[in-house]
Write a protein that holds these residues in place. Structure first.
Motif, PDB file in Angstrom:
ATOM      1  N   GLU A  32      38.183  93.619  70.613  1.00  0.00           N
ATOM      2  CA  GLU A  32      37.962  92.183  70.495  1.00  0.00           C
ATOM      3  C   GLU A  32      37.358  91.612  71.785  1.00  0.00           C
ATOM      4  O   GLU A  32      36.414  90.818  71.755  1.00  0.00           O
ATOM      5  N   GLU A  33      37.891  92.073  72.907  1.00  0.00           N
ATOM      6  CA  GLU A  33      37.370  91.622  74.206  1.00  0.00           C
ATOM      7  C   GLU A  33      35.912  92.043  74.385  1.00  0.00           C
ATOM      8  O   GLU A  33      35.101  91.308  74.947  1.00  0.00           O
ATOM      9  N   ARG A  34      35.608  93.240  73.907  1.00  0.00           N
ATOM     10  CA  ARG A  34      34.225  93.721  74.018  1.00  0.00           C
ATOM     11  C   ARG A  34      33.276  92.820  73.235  1.00  0.00           C
ATOM     12  O   ARG A  34      32.193  92.483  73.694  1.00  0.00           O
ATOM     13  N   SER A  35      33.696  92.448  72.019  1.00  0.00           N
ATOM     14  CA  SER A  35      32.834  91.600  71.187  1.00  0.00           C
ATOM     15  C   SER A  35      32.565  90.256  71.858  1.00  0.00           C
ATOM     16  O   SER A  35      31.463  89.711  71.762  1.00  0.00           O
ATOM     17  N   VAL A  36      33.571  89.738  72.525  1.00  0.00           N
ATOM     18  CA  VAL A  36      33.404  88.462  73.228  1.00  0.00           C
ATOM     19  C   VAL A  36      32.502  88.647  74.453  1.00  0.00           C
ATOM     20  O   VAL A  36      31.577  87.857  74.687  1.00  0.00           O
ATOM     21  N   ALA A  37      32.752  89.716  75.203  1.00  0.00           N
ATOM     22  CA  ALA A  37      31.936  89.984  76.405  1.00  0.00           C
ATOM     23  C   ALA A  37      30.485  90.258  76.014  1.00  0.00           C
ATOM     24  O   ALA A  37      29.540  89.825  76.685  1.00  0.00           O
ATOM     25  N   ARG A  38      30.292  90.972  74.903  1.00  0.00           N
ATOM     26  CA  ARG A  38      28.945  91.287  74.418  1.00  0.00           C
ATOM     27  C   ARG A  38      28.191  90.005  74.064  1.00  0.00           C
ATOM     28  O   ARG A  38      27.031  89.821  74.440  1.00  0.00           O
ATOM     29  N   ALA A  39      28.883  89.113  73.341  1.00  0.00           N
ATOM     30  CA  ALA A  39      28.252  87.848  72.944  1.00  0.00           C
ATOM     31  C   ALA A  39      27.865  87.044  74.188  1.00  0.00           C
ATOM     32  O   ALA A  39      26.764  86.488  74.262  1.00  0.00           O
ATOM     33  N   ALA A  92      26.382  78.773  63.314  1.00  0.00           N
ATOM     34  CA  ALA A  92      25.790  77.813  62.379  1.00  0.00           C
ATOM     35  C   ALA A  92      24.621  77.100  63.062  1.00  0.00           C
ATOM     36  O   ALA A  92      23.521  77.011  62.515  1.00  0.00           O
ATOM     37  N   TRP A  93      24.874  76.633  64.250  1.00  0.00           N
ATOM     38  CA  TRP A  93      23.815  75.962  65.019  1.00  0.00           C
ATOM     39  C   TRP A  93      22.603  76.885  65.193  1.00  0.00           C
ATOM     40  O   TRP A  93      21.457  76.497  64.934  1.00  0.00           O
ATOM     41  N   GLY A  94      22.869  78.110  65.617  1.00  0.00           N
ATOM     42  CA  GLY A  94      21.786  79.063  65.889  1.00  0.00           C
ATOM     43  C   GLY A  94      20.939  79.340  64.663  1.00  0.00           C
ATOM     44  O   GLY A  94      19.708  79.439  64.745  1.00  0.00           O
ATOM     45  N   THR A  95      21.588  79.467  63.508  1.00  0.00           N
ATOM     46  CA  THR A  95      20.837  79.736  62.278  1.00  0.00           C
ATOM     47  C   THR A  95      20.069  78.493  61.827  1.00  0.00           C
ATOM     48  O   THR A  95      18.887  78.574  61.485  1.00  0.00           O
ATOM     49  N   LEU A  96      20.728  77.344  61.842  1.00  0.00           N
ATOM     50  CA  LEU A  96      20.066  76.112  61.409  1.00  0.00           C
ATOM     51  C   LEU A  96      18.864  75.793  62.300  1.00  0.00           C
ATOM     52  O   LEU A  96      17.854  75.267  61.849  1.00  0.00           O
ATOM     53  N   THR A 107      37.930  81.249  69.996  1.00  0.00           N
ATOM     54  CA  THR A 107      36.676  82.018  70.014  1.00  0.00           C
ATOM     55  C   THR A 107      36.071  82.101  68.622  1.00  0.00           C
ATOM     56  O   THR A 107      34.874  81.876  68.436  1.00  0.00           O
ATOM     57  N   LEU A 108      36.916  82.424  67.642  1.00  0.00           N
ATOM     58  CA  LEU A 108      36.459  82.482  66.255  1.00  0.00           C
ATOM     59  C   LEU A 108      35.860  81.138  65.833  1.00  0.00           C
ATOM     60  O   LEU A 108      34.804  81.068  65.202  1.00  0.00           O
ATOM     61  N   LEU A 109      36.551  80.075  66.224  1.00  0.00           N
ATOM     62  CA  LEU A 109      36.125  78.718  65.887  1.00  0.00           C
ATOM     63  C   LEU A 109      34.739  78.430  66.483  1.00  0.00           C
ATOM     64  O   LEU A 109      33.811  78.027  65.774  1.00  0.00           O
ATOM     65  N   ASP A 110      34.599  78.665  67.789  1.00  0.00           N
ATOM     66  CA  ASP A 110      33.306  78.415  68.439  1.00  0.00           C
ATOM     67  C   ASP A 110      32.227  79.340  67.887  1.00  0.00           C
ATOM     68  O   ASP A 110      31.061  78.958  67.785  1.00  0.00           O
ATOM     69  N   ASP A 111      32.632  80.539  67.538  1.00  0.00           N
ATOM     70  CA  ASP A 111      31.669  81.486  66.970  1.00  0.00           C
ATOM     71  C   ASP A 111      31.081  80.927  65.674  1.00  0.00           C
ATOM     72  O   ASP A 111      29.869  80.933  65.480  1.00  0.00           O
ATOM     73  N   LYS A 112      31.949  80.423  64.793  1.00  0.00           N
ATOM     74  CA  LYS A 112      31.482  79.842  63.519  1.00  0.00           C
ATOM     75  C   LYS A 112      30.547  78.665  63.786  1.00  0.00           C
ATOM     76  O   LYS A 112      29.489  78.535  63.170  1.00  0.00           O
ATOM     77  N   ARG A 117      29.711  83.760  69.607  1.00  0.00           N
ATOM     78  CA  ARG A 117      30.766  83.812  70.627  1.00  0.00           C
ATOM     79  C   ARG A 117      31.525  85.121  70.571  1.00  0.00           C
ATOM     80  O   ARG A 117      32.332  85.434  71.424  1.00  0.00           O
ATOM     81  N   THR A 118      31.292  85.878  69.513  1.00  0.00           N
ATOM     82  CA  THR A 118      31.873  87.215  69.383  1.00  0.00           C
ATOM     83  C   THR A 118      30.968  88.000  68.450  1.00  0.00           C
ATOM     84  O   THR A 118      30.533  87.480  67.422  1.00  0.00           O
ATOM     85  N   ILE A 119      30.629  89.210  68.853  1.00  0.00           N
ATOM     86  CA  ILE A 119      29.679  89.979  68.048  1.00  0.00           C
ATOM     87  C   ILE A 119      29.932  91.474  68.228  1.00  0.00           C
ATOM     88  O   ILE A 119      30.160  91.946  69.344  1.00  0.00           O
ATOM     89  N   SER A 120      29.909  92.186  67.104  1.00  0.00           N
ATOM     90  CA  SER A 120      30.167  93.630  67.149  1.00  0.00           C
ATOM     91  C   SER A 120      28.935  94.364  67.651  1.00  0.00           C
ATOM     92  O   SER A 120      27.820  93.819  67.651  1.00  0.00           O
ATOM     93  N   SER A 121      29.153  95.598  68.013  1.00  0.00           N
ATOM     94  CA  SER A 121      28.055  96.438  68.477  1.00  0.00           C
ATOM     95  C   SER A 121      27.037  96.658  67.353  1.00  0.00           C
ATOM     96  O   SER A 121      25.828  96.546  67.559  1.00  0.00           O
ATOM     97  N   ASP A 122      27.528  96.932  66.150  1.00  0.00           N
ATOM     98  CA  ASP A 122      26.629  97.163  65.014  1.00  0.00           C
ATOM     99  C   ASP A 122      25.784  95.939  64.697  1.00  0.00           C
ATOM    100  O   ASP A 122      24.580  96.040  64.476  1.00  0.00           O
ATOM    101  N   GLU A 123      26.421  94.780  64.659  1.00  0.00           N
ATOM    102  CA  GLU A 123      25.659  93.573  64.329  1.00  0.00           C
ATOM    103  C   GLU A 123      24.612  93.285  65.398  1.00  0.00           C
ATOM    104  O   GLU A 123      23.481  92.909  65.078  1.00  0.00           O
TER     105      GLU A 123
END
Lengths: 352, 352
Positions: B334-341, A272-276, A263-268, B280-286
């Motif tokens: 962590e699961e929430r951040s993934v579900a949110r994304a 990147a894609w989204g910003t570019l 997940t972390l990997l795909d997130d990075k 693919r993962t994002i906090s509530s604040d972000e």
């Protein structure tokens, strides 16, 4: 060939082919040589510099390093042209920013470049995409031998080739490999690699050599000493031991990420894609950083929306001088960031 | 009505309608009241608390604050349900996290909520989307009057309504307005607004009231003192002077950005879009921070790919409790951040 024509070819160092091309961007070997008949450049008069330039340009032209060699009088060249050659790794930053009569001869395929009056009278550089040191060494040696039939090098039986900087005395060889190590960076293992490299007397530098930071997870690994080892030993050690070891280290980190941190990997990768794809202004450093993550995604098969050759083109053309050449005019820093964002967006959107 | 049904409606505070709705998220008025026959909660026994709860729940039920009132025994309620009510601004965080017999009665349209045994025995809250203080005050007053016919409030001729905290003594009124001020934040003028607010004895807080940060450029402005002014003065001052002044300040900043910094503005807006659509993962604040930039883009007509009501829904449903309700199960951070994304991505991609 003209400098403007260079902009429209991908450049050897980013061709994205050859062994280990997903991790090893390119291999480079350069030899430092000086003419016996002239003092080192720090002691050379303007007239010396001009004579050295004349002698060496003539010799290089005679031996034909390529079918359509580009010769650039760097002292005379436009600042943008000089910067463009740095971005393509055909001359050093020092050579671009230096003073006095100096130049470079570049083979059409960009695999060979001969710098005149950089730190030494002569620097012969060979470059190949991927890890290809053995063949490259043969090629650089061939040019060195051919030149040696035309000019007398400063050579000492005990010390070997004499060079302006003591670290180059001996073989005068520097072997450098540009690596893309995003997984080692993400997993925090890159420091471990640095320490290991230091123990092996290797230098680790950034994308544009000495004094540049490791932007976008690109690291240039090179030998530090050239004395007391044969060229063959150095090249062999690099190509068969050091680099494959680092490559394996990166591959293991990638596997670990895929297994435990996908997940972390795909997130990075996708951030990147989204910003570019969406930024309206973006710096050169940030775009390199993000393109690096995208490159990791493409190489790991997690992003199939763009191919490696197009991505490599983005790396090169989003650099300041390339960008200005493409836009057909000079741009200040802010204008470049806007033009860069527009260029990246257009290419990435056309891939969606 | 049940709590689970709330998840599927947008909620008054984010309905996105009413005067100045692009800048004023919602208006809120609450009255603090206590029963004469019982001690303040800090001195009340468990049995007192239960009696207060019984008396007030009965009275509130009788007067019908809405067609289908939801009564929640907060002490008994599931933690997720309590959190959900906080996210919808129907109860305070203190009420959710407190101890002992306590509850809330909520009108179906979420415009009225009556908290029992929060800091005071009774807190009557009225809420409206946009800037609608006058009508809101009438409504809250009406409920207050009706309750006063059923119970005896603690009231002192000299001091007015008596409350647990001295800052509420007098009228017991607090007027709060939730503002979205991204342009003042971007132009660095927000500190100036803070200073001006402080001089006018106003409190500026974050999205969830006392002790919360101003996430995503949302600022809650409210009166600090309730003594020595009539309720009408306070409401009138807020609705006709203070808030329109801040709104104008924000509008001027937006005009300035559009005129002089349109690239920076679009950059913020579209980077937010790019990240929300790709993470693919994002906090509530972000996500609040980025949704805030997107909201600015929609309100300024620079982003037409999503409408305000859908965006408001994203604000609400990307909050932790809403997200878990939608997923139908408890999730760790962590699961929430993934579900949110995933949730954000699905909604935004369907808009493309």
């Amino acid at each position: 060939m003209t400098i403007d024509e260079l902009v429209h070819q991908v450049g050897e160092w980013l061709r994205g082919e050859g062994p280990y091309a997903d991790i090893v961007i390119s291999s480079r070997i350069r030899l430092a040589r000086n003419l016996e008949a002239f003092p080192f450049l720090s002691k050379a008069s303007d007239s010396d510099r001009e004579q050295i330039y004349r002698v060496l340009i003539d010799s290089v032209s005679e031996l034909k390093i390529g079918d359509d060699t580009l010769v650039v009088d760097i002292d005379d060249a436009d600042e943008l042209d000089r910067q463009l050659l740095v971005e393509r790794h055909l001359i050093s930053r020092q050579h671009a920013e230096g003073d006095g009569t100096r130049g470079v001869a570049i083979a059409e395929d960009e695999q060979t470049a001969v710098m005149i009056n950089e730190e030494d009278h002569l620097r012969i550089q060979g470059m190949r995409s991927g890890l290809q040191l053995a063949g490259l060494f043969e090629e650089v040696n061939r040019i060195d031998d051919q030149l040696q039939q035309r000019v007398q090098y400063a050579f000492d039986k005990r010390w070997g080739f004499l060079t302006a900087c003591p670290t180059n005395v001996g073989t005068g060889i520097r072997v450098s490999v540009m690596l893309h190590l995003p997984a080692l960076k993400l997993t925090g293992q890159i420091e471990q690699m640095f320490r290991a490299a230091k123990e092996m007397h290797l230098a680790v530098r950034g994308l544009y050599g000495e004094g540049t930071d490791a932007i976008g997870d690109f690291f240039q690994v090179s030998n530090q000493t050239t004395l007391g080892q044969t060229e063959n030993d150095i090249v062999e050690h690099f190509g068969s031991e050091i680099i494959p070891k680092i490559v394996k280290f990166e591959l293991t980190a990638r596997e670990m990420l895929e297994k435990d941190k996908s997940t972390l990997l795909d997130d990075k990768i996708w951030r990147a894609w989204g910003t570019l794809e969406n930024a309206r202004t973006i710096s050169s450093d940030e775009s390199l950083f993000l393109l690096s993550h995208l490159r990791m995604g493409v190489n790991m098969g997690r992003c199939k929306d763009i191919d490696l050759s197009k991505l490599n083109m983005l790396f090169l053309r989003s650099q300041p001088a390339h960008l200005q050449k493409l836009e057909g005019r000079r741009l200040d820093g802010e204008e470049r960031s806007v033009a860069r964002a527009r260029y990246l967006r257009n290419i990435l959107e056309s891939n969606n």
